[in-house]
Scaffold this motif. Structure first.
Motif, PDB file in Angstrom:
ATOM      1  N   THR A  91       0.850  -1.027   0.136  1.00 52.36           N
ATOM      2  CA  THR A  91      -0.132   0.182  -0.024  1.00 52.36           C
ATOM      3  C   THR A  91       0.799   1.138   0.030  1.00 52.36           C
ATOM      4  O   THR A  91       0.508   2.239  -0.776  1.00 52.36           O
ATOM      5  CB  THR A  91      -0.802   0.035   1.043  1.00 52.36           C
ATOM      6  OG1 THR A  91      -1.753  -1.140   1.120  1.00 52.36           O
ATOM      7  CG2 THR A  91      -1.844   1.291   1.074  1.00 52.36           C
ATOM      8  N   ARG A  92       1.926   1.133   0.834  1.00 59.62           N
ATOM      9  CA  ARG A  92       2.745   2.446   0.859  1.00 59.62           C
ATOM     10  C   ARG A  92       3.692   2.554  -0.319  1.00 59.62           C
ATOM     11  O   ARG A  92       4.020   3.677  -0.667  1.00 59.62           O
ATOM     12  CB  ARG A  92       3.614   2.360   2.146  1.00 59.62           C
ATOM     13  CG  ARG A  92       2.963   2.343   3.404  1.00 59.62           C
ATOM     14  CD  ARG A  92       1.915   3.257   3.773  1.00 59.62           C
ATOM     15  NE  ARG A  92       1.067   2.933   4.980  1.00 59.62           N
ATOM     16  CZ  ARG A  92       1.625   2.929   6.204  1.00 59.62           C
ATOM     17  NH1 ARG A  92       2.404   3.822   6.406  1.00 59.62           N
ATOM     18  NH2 ARG A  92       0.478   2.666   7.190  1.00 59.62           N
ATOM     19  N   VAL A  93       4.039   1.349  -0.880  1.00 61.92           N
ATOM     20  CA  VAL A  93       4.731   1.761  -2.086  1.00 61.92           C
ATOM     21  C   VAL A  93       3.932   2.400  -3.221  1.00 61.92           C
ATOM     22  O   VAL A  93       4.520   3.239  -3.950  1.00 61.92           O
ATOM     23  CB  VAL A  93       5.213   0.320  -2.870  1.00 61.92           C
ATOM     24  CG1 VAL A  93       5.839   0.305  -4.011  1.00 61.92           C
ATOM     25  CG2 VAL A  93       6.467  -0.237  -1.832  1.00 61.92           C
ATOM     26  N   TRP A  94       2.888   1.968  -3.470  1.00 61.24           N
ATOM     27  CA  TRP A  94       2.010   2.533  -4.475  1.00 61.24           C
ATOM     28  C   TRP A  94       1.360   3.891  -3.951  1.00 61.24           C
ATOM     29  O   TRP A  94       1.359   4.828  -5.158  1.00 61.24           O
ATOM     30  CB  TRP A  94       0.603   1.601  -4.587  1.00 61.24           C
ATOM     31  CG  TRP A  94       1.087   0.433  -5.311  1.00 61.24           C
ATOM     32  CD1 TRP A  94       0.745  -0.937  -4.734  1.00 61.24           C
ATOM     33  CD2 TRP A  94       1.647   0.020  -6.575  1.00 61.24           C
ATOM     34  NE1 TRP A  94       0.933  -1.886  -5.749  1.00 61.24           N
ATOM     35  CE2 TRP A  94       1.448  -1.114  -6.836  1.00 61.24           C
ATOM     36  CE3 TRP A  94       1.795   0.970  -7.756  1.00 61.24           C
ATOM     37  CZ2 TRP A  94       2.067  -1.871  -7.994  1.00 61.24           C
ATOM     38  CZ3 TRP A  94       2.412   0.417  -8.711  1.00 61.24           C
ATOM     39  CH2 TRP A  94       2.498  -0.974  -8.966  1.00 61.24           C
ATOM     40  N   GLY A  95       1.422   4.337  -2.897  1.00 61.61           N
ATOM     41  CA  GLY A  95       1.356   5.508  -2.203  1.00 61.61           C
ATOM     42  C   GLY A  95       2.476   6.602  -2.610  1.00 61.61           C
ATOM     43  O   GLY A  95       2.395   7.636  -3.002  1.00 61.61           O
ATOM     44  N   PHE A  96       3.617   5.936  -2.670  1.00 59.78           N
ATOM     45  CA  PHE A  96       4.816   6.675  -2.811  1.00 59.78           C
ATOM     46  C   PHE A  96       4.968   7.084  -4.295  1.00 59.78           C
ATOM     47  O   PHE A  96       5.100   8.270  -4.707  1.00 59.78           O
ATOM     48  CB  PHE A  96       6.157   5.740  -2.300  1.00 59.78           C
ATOM     49  CG  PHE A  96       7.275   6.456  -2.789  1.00 59.78           C
ATOM     50  CD1 PHE A  96       7.885   7.600  -2.184  1.00 59.78           C
ATOM     51  CD2 PHE A  96       8.109   6.160  -3.903  1.00 59.78           C
ATOM     52  CE1 PHE A  96       8.954   8.341  -2.653  1.00 59.78           C
ATOM     53  CE2 PHE A  96       9.298   6.790  -4.475  1.00 59.78           C
ATOM     54  CZ  PHE A  96       9.972   7.728  -3.611  1.00 59.78           C
ATOM     55  N   ILE A  97       4.491   5.863  -4.998  1.00 56.59           N
ATOM     56  CA  ILE A  97       4.532   6.041  -6.678  1.00 56.59           C
ATOM     57  C   ILE A  97       3.682   7.207  -6.965  1.00 56.59           C
ATOM     58  O   ILE A  97       3.711   8.195  -7.826  1.00 56.59           O
ATOM     59  CB  ILE A  97       4.222   5.028  -7.386  1.00 56.59           C
ATOM     60  CG1 ILE A  97       5.294   3.869  -7.194  1.00 56.59           C
ATOM     61  CG2 ILE A  97       3.977   5.223  -8.851  1.00 56.59           C
ATOM     62  CD1 ILE A  97       5.174   2.643  -7.716  1.00 56.59           C
ATOM     63  N   ARG A  98       2.558   7.343  -6.175  1.00 57.35           N
ATOM     64  CA  ARG A  98       1.299   8.238  -6.640  1.00 57.35           C
ATOM     65  C   ARG A  98       1.753   9.546  -6.297  1.00 57.35           C
ATOM     66  O   ARG A  98       1.610  10.462  -6.822  1.00 57.35           O
ATOM     67  CB  ARG A  98       0.019   7.818  -5.854  1.00 57.35           C
ATOM     68  CG  ARG A  98      -1.104   8.743  -6.047  1.00 57.35           C
ATOM     69  CD  ARG A  98      -2.384   8.073  -5.413  1.00 57.35           C
ATOM     70  NE  ARG A  98      -2.176   8.156  -3.963  1.00 57.35           N
ATOM     71  CZ  ARG A  98      -3.157   7.691  -3.151  1.00 57.35           C
ATOM     72  NH1 ARG A  98      -4.381   7.471  -3.602  1.00 57.35           N
ATOM     73  NH2 ARG A  98      -2.927   7.659  -1.804  1.00 57.35           N
ATOM     74  N   ALA A  99       2.663   9.595  -5.053  1.00 57.22           N
ATOM     75  CA  ALA A  99       3.014  11.007  -4.635  1.00 57.22           C
ATOM     76  C   ALA A  99       3.915  11.423  -5.512  1.00 57.22           C
ATOM     77  O   ALA A  99       4.066  12.652  -5.969  1.00 57.22           O
ATOM     78  CB  ALA A  99       3.656  10.656  -3.259  1.00 57.22           C
ATOM     79  N   GLN A 100       4.998  10.670  -5.860  1.00 57.81           N
ATOM     80  CA  GLN A 100       5.876  11.094  -7.045  1.00 57.81           C
ATOM     81  C   GLN A 100       5.252  11.652  -8.238  1.00 57.81           C
ATOM     82  O   GLN A 100       5.679  12.580  -8.945  1.00 57.81           O
ATOM     83  CB  GLN A 100       6.895  10.051  -7.432  1.00 57.81           C
ATOM     84  CG  GLN A 100       7.584   9.565  -6.183  1.00 57.81           C
ATOM     85  CD  GLN A 100       8.447  10.987  -5.462  1.00 57.81           C
ATOM     86  OE1 GLN A 100       8.882  11.685  -6.357  1.00 57.81           O
ATOM     87  NE2 GLN A 100       8.326  11.088  -4.118  1.00 57.81           N
ATOM     88  N   LEU A 101       4.184  11.076  -8.814  1.00 57.49           N
ATOM     89  CA  LEU A 101       3.271  11.191 -10.020  1.00 57.49           C
ATOM     90  C   LEU A 101       2.535  12.634  -9.682  1.00 57.49           C
ATOM     91  O   LEU A 101       2.783  13.584 -10.579  1.00 57.49           O
ATOM     92  CB  LEU A 101       2.508  10.127 -10.660  1.00 57.49           C
ATOM     93  CG  LEU A 101       3.005   8.725 -10.997  1.00 57.49           C
ATOM     94  CD1 LEU A 101       1.998   8.031 -11.184  1.00 57.49           C
ATOM     95  CD2 LEU A 101       3.653   9.176 -12.178  1.00 57.49           C
TER      96      LEU A 101
END
Length: 379
Positions: free
Chosen positions: A221-231
């Protein structure tokens, strides 16, 4: 200090030492086996696809694993191909404009030399002619020493670049060798993941298994959250740069803004890899307004990103905003630029351990020690 307090301190020190040793051992094990760690991570990311192929489409384990590897390679190849085509496009655009830039830059430098440097040089010659012989000799020695120092600095810089290129070139065979091991490991892990999982489950206590499952779910969940934050941050950067370039009436503003936004992927300068050289070139070629505007635009992008990054990360990854800001600052102070990534990563791990109850159990151990299990009542 009471005896109980001494035991609390001793347990706290023991937990701290154990954590440090675990980090050092983990770092060493990763260094000697990183292809397999990377392969396990990739297999974990593609595990939903592997399950779909096995359960829904009834693929055999070997075929499902092979299909997953091929899809993974295709996705990775597509990303690399896209980046390569983007680089080729940028190089082509630069190559088309480079002759004109060089000609214009040479004219601007000649004009700058005639207007600024030549009069100063003439004044210096007049000043030197009026010095005594000893003063002229001292000045010449100082200029010679300054030239030697500048030459030494440039030589060291060139040598560092050459060493870096040599390390990159020499590291290519190692990278390819490790890449082959990663692909093979992903295939065999996917092929035998059921057997491996059953073997581990039979040897690991149920409580640890439960914590591990919760930890992996939270990490995903946090990895996809990090990717979303970077996007999100890349999108904000692209919009700011696009607005700035449109205001400056720059040609190909949309393309340049997209390229500058994608540069945020780079871990060091980000947008600075585009805006800073462009701004310096504009200043050198005499376009003072555009050069200063581009440098100001870079400062604005950095300020906005640094202001929004803690908030975006905290929302996307369910973290405390102040904790994210603290982790960014401490990570940068301790490890430099790399710490900007490792600081929040460590915060994510600690937050997950707190959410799944590990931190609470460690606190209970430090305060009260081991809790004796109550034996079942005998009937």
């Amino acid at each position: 200090m009471t005896k109980e307090q001494a035991f609390v301190v001793a347990r706290a020190v023991g937990v701290f030492i154990a954590a440090i040793v675990a980090l050092l051992v983990s770092a060493y094990l990763f260094r000697i086996s990183y292809p397999f760690v990377i392969a396990a991570f990739i297999a974990w990311l593609f595990s939903p696809l592997l399950k779909v192929l096995k359960i829904k489409f009834k693929f055999p384990s070997t075929l499902a694993s092979l299909t997953t590897v091929l899809i993974g390679i295709s996705v990775l190849g597509g990303i690399i191909t896209g980046i390569t085509f983007l680089i080729i496009y940028i190089v082509q655009q630069i190559s088309d404009q480079l002759p004109g830039w060089i000609e214009q830059g040479a004219m601007q430098l000649q004009q700058m030399f005639n207007q600024l440097i030549l009069p100063i040089w003439q004044e210096m010659n007049w000043f030197i002619d009026n010095l005594s012989g000893e003063q002229q000799q001292t000045l010449q020695q100082g200029i010679t020493e300054l030239g030697n120092q500048v030459g030494s600095i440039l030589g060291n810089f060139a040598q560092s670049i050459a060493n870096g290129m040599t390390n990159i070139v020499s590291g290519i065979p190692v990278f390819l060798f490790a890449f082959i091991f990663v692909i093979l490991a992903v295939y065999f892990i996917g092929k035998d993941i059921g057997t491996m999982k059953a073997s581990l489950q039979s040897r690991i206590p149920v409580g640890i298994q439960t914590k591990f499952v919760l930890f992996t779910e939270q990490v995903k969940t946090r990895v996809w959250g990090f990717i979303r934050a970077q996007l999100i941050l890349m999108t904000i950067t692209t919009v700011i740069v696009l607005i700035g370039l449109l205001v400056l009436d720059v040609e190909y503003a949309i393309t340049l803004a997209l390229i500058t936004g994608l540069a945020e992927i780079l871990p060091y300068l980000g947008t600075g890899t585009i805006l800073i050289p462009w701004g310096i070139y504009s200043l050198v070629t005499g376009d003072i307004f555009l050069g200063i505007s581009l440098l100001v635009l870079y400062v604005v992008v950095v300020i906005v990103r640094q202001s929004l990054e803690p908030k975006v990360l905290s929302v996307s990854m369910n973290l405390n905003t102040l904790a994210v800001l603290f982790s960014l600052f401490v990570g940068f102070q301790v490890l430099g630029v790399i710490g900007l990534f490792l600081g929040p990563a460590l915060l994510v791990v600690l937050t997950i351990l707190k959410d799944i109850g590990v931190i609470t159990e460690v606190e209970q151990f430090i305060r009260h020690g081991f809790i004796e299990e109550t034996p079942p009542d005998k009937k």
